[in-house]
Design an enzyme around this catalytic site. Sequence first.
Site, PDB file in Angstrom:
ATOM      1  N   CYS A 115       0.815  -1.220   0.000  1.00 56.54           N
ATOM      2  CA  CYS A 115       0.000   0.000   0.000  1.00 56.54           C
ATOM      3  C   CYS A 115       0.848   1.268   0.000  1.00 56.54           C
ATOM      4  O   CYS A 115       0.347   2.341  -0.321  1.00 56.54           O
ATOM      5  CB  CYS A 115      -0.967  -0.012   1.174  1.00 56.54           C
ATOM      6  SG  CYS A 115      -2.084  -1.421   1.095  1.00 56.54           S
ATOM      7  N   HIS A 263      -3.766   7.115   2.288  1.00 59.93           N
ATOM      8  CA  HIS A 263      -4.072   5.809   1.692  1.00 59.93           C
ATOM      9  C   HIS A 263      -5.456   5.367   2.143  1.00 59.93           C
ATOM     10  O   HIS A 263      -5.795   5.463   3.331  1.00 59.93           O
ATOM     11  CB  HIS A 263      -3.005   4.794   2.111  1.00 59.93           C
ATOM     12  CG  HIS A 263      -3.403   3.385   1.795  1.00 59.93           C
ATOM     13  ND1 HIS A 263      -3.843   3.009   0.548  1.00 59.93           N
ATOM     14  CD2 HIS A 263      -3.452   2.265   2.562  1.00 59.93           C
ATOM     15  CE1 HIS A 263      -4.143   1.718   0.563  1.00 59.93           C
ATOM     16  NE2 HIS A 263      -3.915   1.248   1.780  1.00 59.93           N
ATOM     17  N   ASN A 293     -10.319  -0.549  -0.690  1.00 58.27           N
ATOM     18  CA  ASN A 293      -8.864  -0.382  -0.589  1.00 58.27           C
ATOM     19  C   ASN A 293      -8.217  -0.891  -1.870  1.00 58.27           C
ATOM     20  O   ASN A 293      -8.201  -2.095  -2.118  1.00 58.27           O
ATOM     21  CB  ASN A 293      -8.355  -1.170   0.628  1.00 58.27           C
ATOM     22  CG  ASN A 293      -6.852  -1.072   0.819  1.00 58.27           C
ATOM     23  OD1 ASN A 293      -6.136  -0.531  -0.034  1.00 58.27           O
ATOM     24  ND2 ASN A 293      -6.361  -1.607   1.926  1.00 58.27           N
TER      25      ASN A 293
HETATM   26  N1  ACO Z   1     -18.273  -9.248   8.431  1.00 59.79           N
HETATM   27  C1  ACO Z   1     -18.764  -9.584   9.627  1.00 59.79           C
HETATM   28  N2  ACO Z   1     -17.973  -9.951  10.659  1.00 59.79           N
HETATM   29  C2  ACO Z   1     -16.658  -9.994  10.441  1.00 59.79           C
HETATM   30  C3  ACO Z   1     -16.088  -9.651   9.204  1.00 59.79           C
HETATM   31  C4  ACO Z   1     -16.957  -9.267   8.174  1.00 59.79           C
HETATM   32  N3  ACO Z   1     -16.528  -8.914   6.960  1.00 59.79           N
HETATM   33  N4  ACO Z   1     -14.757  -9.771   9.309  1.00 59.79           N
HETATM   34  C5  ACO Z   1     -14.485 -10.173  10.556  1.00 59.79           C
HETATM   35  N5  ACO Z   1     -15.632 -10.317  11.232  1.00 59.79           N
HETATM   36  C6  ACO Z   1     -15.826 -10.738  12.614  1.00 59.79           C
HETATM   37  C7  ACO Z   1     -14.639 -11.460  13.168  1.00 59.79           C
HETATM   38  O1  ACO Z   1     -14.694 -12.821  12.810  1.00 59.79           O
HETATM   39  C8  ACO Z   1     -14.801 -11.257  14.647  1.00 59.79           C
HETATM   40  O2  ACO Z   1     -15.745 -12.174  15.121  1.00 59.79           O
HETATM   41  P1  ACO Z   1     -15.561 -12.835  16.594  1.00 59.79           P
HETATM   42  O3  ACO Z   1     -15.623 -11.689  17.556  1.00 59.79           O
HETATM   43  O4  ACO Z   1     -16.722 -13.763  16.689  1.00 59.79           O
HETATM   44  O5  ACO Z   1     -14.238 -13.505  16.580  1.00 59.79           O
HETATM   45  C9  ACO Z   1     -15.451  -9.877  14.744  1.00 59.79           C
HETATM   46  O6  ACO Z   1     -15.970  -9.580  13.427  1.00 59.79           O
HETATM   47  C10 ACO Z   1     -14.463  -8.803  15.139  1.00 59.79           C
HETATM   48  O7  ACO Z   1     -13.301  -8.970  14.362  1.00 59.79           O
HETATM   49  P2  ACO Z   1     -12.104  -8.001  14.513  1.00 59.79           P
HETATM   50  O8  ACO Z   1     -11.026  -8.328  13.545  1.00 59.79           O
HETATM   51  O9  ACO Z   1     -11.732  -7.882  15.938  1.00 59.79           O
HETATM   52  O10 ACO Z   1     -12.837  -6.664  14.070  1.00 59.79           O
HETATM   53  P3  ACO Z   1     -12.317  -5.217  14.171  1.00 59.79           P
HETATM   54  O11 ACO Z   1     -13.283  -4.427  14.938  1.00 59.79           O
HETATM   55  O12 ACO Z   1     -10.877  -5.143  14.558  1.00 59.79           O
HETATM   56  O13 ACO Z   1     -12.428  -4.728  12.651  1.00 59.79           O
HETATM   57  C11 ACO Z   1     -11.035  -4.514  10.721  1.00 59.79           C
HETATM   58  C12 ACO Z   1     -11.800  -5.452  11.633  1.00 59.79           C
HETATM   59  C13 ACO Z   1     -12.018  -3.575  10.020  1.00 59.79           C
HETATM   60  C14 ACO Z   1     -10.278  -5.286   9.669  1.00 59.79           C
HETATM   61  C15 ACO Z   1     -10.072  -3.689  11.598  1.00 59.79           C
HETATM   62  O14 ACO Z   1      -9.278  -4.516  12.395  1.00 59.79           O
HETATM   63  C16 ACO Z   1      -9.209  -2.816  10.794  1.00 59.79           C
HETATM   64  O15 ACO Z   1      -9.637  -1.804  10.260  1.00 59.79           O
HETATM   65  N6  ACO Z   1      -7.904  -3.128  10.699  1.00 59.79           N
HETATM   66  C17 ACO Z   1      -7.014  -2.388   9.894  1.00 59.79           C
HETATM   67  C18 ACO Z   1      -6.649  -3.219   8.792  1.00 59.79           C
HETATM   68  C19 ACO Z   1      -6.980  -2.652   7.458  1.00 59.79           C
HETATM   69  O16 ACO Z   1      -7.559  -1.618   7.283  1.00 59.79           O
HETATM   70  N7  ACO Z   1      -6.550  -3.401   6.485  1.00 59.79           N
HETATM   71  C20 ACO Z   1      -6.749  -3.041   5.141  1.00 59.79           C
HETATM   72  C21 ACO Z   1      -5.609  -3.559   4.375  1.00 59.79           C
HETATM   73  S1  ACO Z   1      -4.097  -3.092   5.061  1.00 59.79           S
HETATM   74  C22 ACO Z   1      -3.655  -1.678   4.447  1.00 59.79           C
HETATM   75  O17 ACO Z   1      -3.960  -1.336   3.347  1.00 59.79           O
HETATM   76  C23 ACO Z   1      -2.941  -0.831   5.342  1.00 59.79           C
END
Ligand code: ACO
Length: 336
Positions: A115, A263, A293
């Site tokens: 990224c 980004h 993204n």
């Molecule tokens: N739909 C529904 N539920 C989901 C999904 C989905 N698409 N994906 C995960 N879950 C569930 C998980 O299984 C978990 O369930 P559980 O509690 O029963 O185990 C629950 O949702 C919470 O999961 P977390 O990963 O803890 O959710 P979080 O609140 O952290 O949000 C997210 C997830 C949006 C990915 C967040 O961690 C984030 O924004 N991280 C940054 C990573 C990012 O933006 N990556 C993009 C690519 S990297 C880059 O370009 C920099």
Amino acid sequence: MTSLRSKITGTGMYVPAGVVTNHDLAKRMDTSDEWIQQRSGIVERRHVDGTETPTDLAEHAARRAIEAAGVGADELDAIILATLSPEAEFPGTSFFLHHRLGVPEIPCFDLRAQCSGFLYSLACADGFIRSGTMRRILVVGAEVHSTGLEFSTRGRDTAVLFGDGAGAIVVEANGDGDDRSGLLAIRLHAQGEHARRLWIEAPGSGIHPTRITHELIDEGRHFPRMEGRMVFKHAVTRMPEVLRETLDAASVKLDDVDLFLFHQANLRINEFVAQSLGIPPEKCPSNIERYGNCSAASIPMLLDEAARSDRLRPGQLVAMTAFGSGFTWATAVARW
Ligand code: ACO
């Protein structure tokens, strides 16, 4: 070193026509529009239709940037293409684009910094230009993620985040002493100890003598794996850090920046960064709600939208900041 400065003289972007909404994804996996919007800000993204490839997306964006710069493809001195989803594992995408554009035997290469790849590529172009060895370079970010995501509940954490798209710029030498526009500073960082926190493991030479097996595919190890919370935590720390560092290097005050192009990984990350630095939301345009993204393509796509609207006008200061897999992070500051 001469007093040459790099200047972005043309921008372009392209996304495939196929719109995939959160509701569409909810039919294929256990997720919901509400979950995706609340966590990431994404409403829809574009996916290729099964015929378009990364080179197709890159070519459209590149031709628009070249046209905007008012030059011919035959006047380019090099092509640098940032991607994490290449046309082929090797030689990548840039060589296919090179052929498609019909350019002379100029150098081209793919750059892999995920990224942050666009800003890493811009830094390379800047180095070539300021050293006086090249005068005009095409820099492209192009991604086709949709063919490499797992559209099932197992892969939902990443499948909902990524989209397909391409962005491009032409970077030229600005030797005109009266023209103050151009790149003022750029800073790049990486922390390889986190390489496995956001990665695709297979196929790869590091995992198995044959790089891919039926077992690896059954385990889904050819799909992206992400420690989402860890990525979030590092992104909201590193992005403000490198932004401040680069503004200092450019002798620019945060308040004097007219536009911040972050980004487009996650709207929540960018809101957190903006809030922590006291940047007003109107200075931080986003397009993640429409495109998801697009990794290396996301900043040049946002830049193109800003440049073609009145969001970014000549003389204004723009800061571009990325964070991504590797981990990598970077900022570039330019006067438009
Ligand atoms: N739909 C529904 N539920 C989901 C999904 C989905 N698409 N994906 C995960 N879950 C569930 C998980 O299984 C978990 O369930 P559980 O509690 O029963 O185990 C629950 O949702 C919470 O999961 P977390 O990963 O803890 O959710 P979080 O609140 O952290 O949000 C997210 C997830 C949006 C990915 C967040 O961690 C984030 O924004 N991280 C940054 C990573 C990012 O933006 N990556 C993009 C690519 S990297 C880059 O370009 C920099």
